[in-house]
Structure formats: structure tokens, C-alpha cells
Enzyme design. Structure first.
Site, mmCIF file in Angstrom:
data_model
loop_
_atom_site.group_PDB
_atom_site.id
_atom_site.type_symbol
_atom_site.label_atom_id
_atom_site.label_comp_id
_atom_site.label_asym_id
_atom_site.label_seq_id
_atom_site.Cartn_x
_atom_site.Cartn_y
_atom_site.Cartn_z
ATOM 1 N N CYS A 1 -0.811 3.845 -6.310
ATOM 2 C CA CYS A 1 -1.701 3.228 -5.327
ATOM 3 C C CYS A 1 -1.882 1.804 -5.815
ATOM 4 O O CYS A 1 -2.136 1.593 -7.015
ATOM 5 C CB CYS A 1 -3.047 3.944 -5.288
ATOM 6 S SG CYS A 1 -4.319 3.047 -4.361
ATOM 7 N N CYS B 1 0.874 -1.178 0.000
ATOM 8 C CA CYS B 1 0.000 0.000 0.000
ATOM 9 C C CYS B 1 0.908 1.225 0.000
ATOM 10 O O CYS B 1 1.741 1.377 0.894
ATOM 11 C CB CYS B 1 -0.855 -0.024 1.264
ATOM 12 S SG CYS B 1 -1.807 1.489 1.541
HETATM 13 N N1 DGL Z 1 -4.031 0.583 -1.768
HETATM 14 C C1 DGL Z 1 -3.679 1.774 -1.072
HETATM 15 C C2 DGL Z 1 -2.457 2.459 -1.670
HETATM 16 O O1 DGL Z 1 -1.664 1.822 -2.304
HETATM 17 C C3 DGL Z 1 -4.690 2.784 -0.632
HETATM 18 C C4 DGL Z 1 -6.149 2.637 -0.783
HETATM 19 C C5 DGL Z 1 -6.887 3.388 0.305
HETATM 20 O O2 DGL Z 1 -7.158 4.611 0.142
HETATM 21 O O3 DGL Z 1 -7.140 2.763 1.337
HETATM 22 O O4 DGL Z 1 -2.250 3.630 -1.478
#
Ligand code: DGL
Length: 267
Positions: free
Chosen positions: A191, A77
Site C-alpha cells: 500500500c 495506489c
Molecule cells: N494508498 C492506497 C494503496 O496503495 C490505499 C489507501 C486506502 O485505503 O485508501 O492501496
């Protein structure tokens, strides 16, 4: 000390985005035992404050590490990594792999000198992104846009739902409508949810634009860090763990099965 063959790799994200990092990792390490953890009770991270995430992510990872005893943890993430990676590394005694926006390869790829970075609102405002831009994209223009709609869209698509084309168009326009945005020829998907919408984003951005993300590089880093360690002889069934959320039930197993996950737990 060498980890036992059945010691898992722990993947961590707010939701299902981290599967885009798990996919290429399984391609390199097909029998690696997997625990995939999604903080559904905290999703979306992109709308949370730095202070909230700097406290929440290390605490939750600490619980998960205690429970599943992984050999290595991957913060799959960008939002959690750009805000909490240092806190997690300080708190936990195991190798931690983070996920940071692929600005370095984007800088090597751009011909126009204008790069777009599409992330969550929390990620695109991080000083970490300023540092990456200064270190690796000096002399280039780095335009950023935060799109919470793409996180919701990616979660929906993976569950078989429709993707709202207006959300996709708004995300691309959010970069292109900035001064100089017309010249963007590389967009960093900063993301881990966004590669799930790569086809839709590519169609909206047009053929002149290359989309890149860091997943393959992270998979190689995981393989490097575990080189020489033992793995089970055959693939074992992976486990997905969701933090309990009243509004967001965990997905059906069929959504996760293509990633080698055959069991779900809620904590
Ligand atoms: N998958 C997450 C990232 O890579 C974020 C998604 C969210 O906003 O929770 O930033």
C-alpha cells in the site's frame, strides 16, 4: 506525437500515500511538471468494494485527464491498481502506470521462503495477488494481512500527528501470528501509504526482516516511458488536487512542499 514540455505527469491515490511514489520519480525527473490527485472523498479505498472502485477510479481519472491533459498517469495506489487498472487502461487513451505489490523482488530476497504482504483489506483479497504469488513466488509461502489502521496512521504522521504504536504492533502481529509467520524475513509494503511508516514498522518487525515496496521500480518505469520527451528547463511548482470531503480537509501546503507541490485545488 511528443507531449509539450509542460504536459504534467498525473499521480493518483486515495490520499497522501502516492507521495511515496512521487518522491523517487522527482529524483529521476526533477523538472517534470506534477499534478498530484488525492481522492479524499473516497478515502479509504481499502474498505470499498471491487465494484465501487472499478466504477469510481476510471470515472475520476477520466475527469482529471480531461482537466489536466497529462502525458502519463500513475495510479500510485495498490488498491486502485489491483482492482481497476484494466478498466482505466480500457477507458483512457494515454500511458497508465500501475502500482502492484512487490512480490517478485520479495521472492528473490527471502532466505526463509516466507514472505509477508501488508496491504489494505481490499488489496490482500485480490486474485491479482494470487496471480503474482503463483507467477513469481512459486514454492514460497506468501502470508497476507490487511491493515486499514496503517492508512489512517500514515495520513496522521504526514500531517505531523503522533503514530499509535498499537496500530503498528497489530499490523506486524497480523502477519506473524499466522501459521509459519515466525519465519517471515521479507515484508512487502503493498500500500503506497505504508512506506510513510517504514521506521515504525521496521522497529516493530525487528532487524531480521527486510521491508520492500515498489516505488523505486515505478519511478524507473515512468522514466523509461517518458525517455526522449521534453521537460521544462527548470522545476515548475507542482499542483495537488483533492476531491472535496467534509470530514477530511486538504493538508497544509507545508506537508506537500517537500514533494515540490506549491499549489492546492479542491474539486
Ligand atoms: N494508498 C492506497 C494503496 O496503495 C490505499 C489507501 C486506502 O485505503 O485508501 O492501496
Amino acid at each position: 506525437m511528443n507531449p509539450a514540455p509542460d504536459a504534467p505527469i498525473l499521480f493518483f491515490d486515495s490520499g497522501l500515500g502516492g507521495l511515496t511514489v512521487l518522491g523517487p520519480t522527482r529524483a529521476l525527473l526533477p523538472t517534470a511538471p506534477i499534478v498530484y490527485a488525492a481522492d479524499y472523498a473516497g478515502l479509504p479505498y481499502g474498505q470499498k468494494s471491487e465494484a465501487e472502485l472499478a466504477a469510481r477510479v476510471p470515472a475520476l481519472l477520466g475527469r482529471l485527464v480531461e482537466r489536466y491533459q497529462p502525458r502519463l498517469a500513475v495510479i500510485a495506489c495498490n488498491t486502485a491498481s489491483t482492482i481497476a487498472l484494466a478498466h482505466v487502461r480500457a477507458a483512457l487513451d494515454l500511458p497508465i502506470v500501475g502500482t502492484v505489490p512487490a512480490i517478485k523482488p520479495a521472492a528473490a530476497l527471502t532466505k526463509s521462503g516466507v514472505i509477508g504482504v501488508l496491504g489494505t483489506e481490499a488489496t490482500v483479497r485480490q486474485p491479482y495477488v494470487d496471480d503474482l504469488s503463483a507467477r513469481f513466488a512459486g514454492g514460497k509461502t506468501v502470508l497476507r494481512h490487511g491493515s486499514p489502521g496503517l492508512v489512517t496512521g500514515a495520513e496522521a504522521k504526514l500531517r505531523g500527528g503522533p503514530v499509535d504504536s498499537a496500530v503498528i504492533a497489530r499490523a506486524i502481529a497480523g502477519l506473524r501470528d499466522q501459521p509459519g509467520g515466525d519465519a517471515i524475513d521479507v515484508i512487502v509494503l503493498a500500500c503506497t501509504h505504508f512506506p510513510l511508516l517504514a521506521d515504525e514498522l521496521q522497529a516493530a518487525a525487528g532487524p531480521r526482516v527486510t521491508l520492500i515496496d515498489g516505488a523505486e521500480g515505478i519511478a524507473r518505469r515512468i522514466a523509461d516511458l517518458t525517455r526522449g520527451q521534453q521537460w521544462p528547463a527548470a522545476a515548475t511548482s507542482g499542483l495537488a488536487v483533492f476531491t472535496r470531503s467534509a470530514e477530511r480537509p486538504s493538508p497544509p501546503l507545508a506537508t506537500l512542499a517537500p514533494y515540490g507541490i506549491n499549489r492546492i485545488e479542491t474539486i
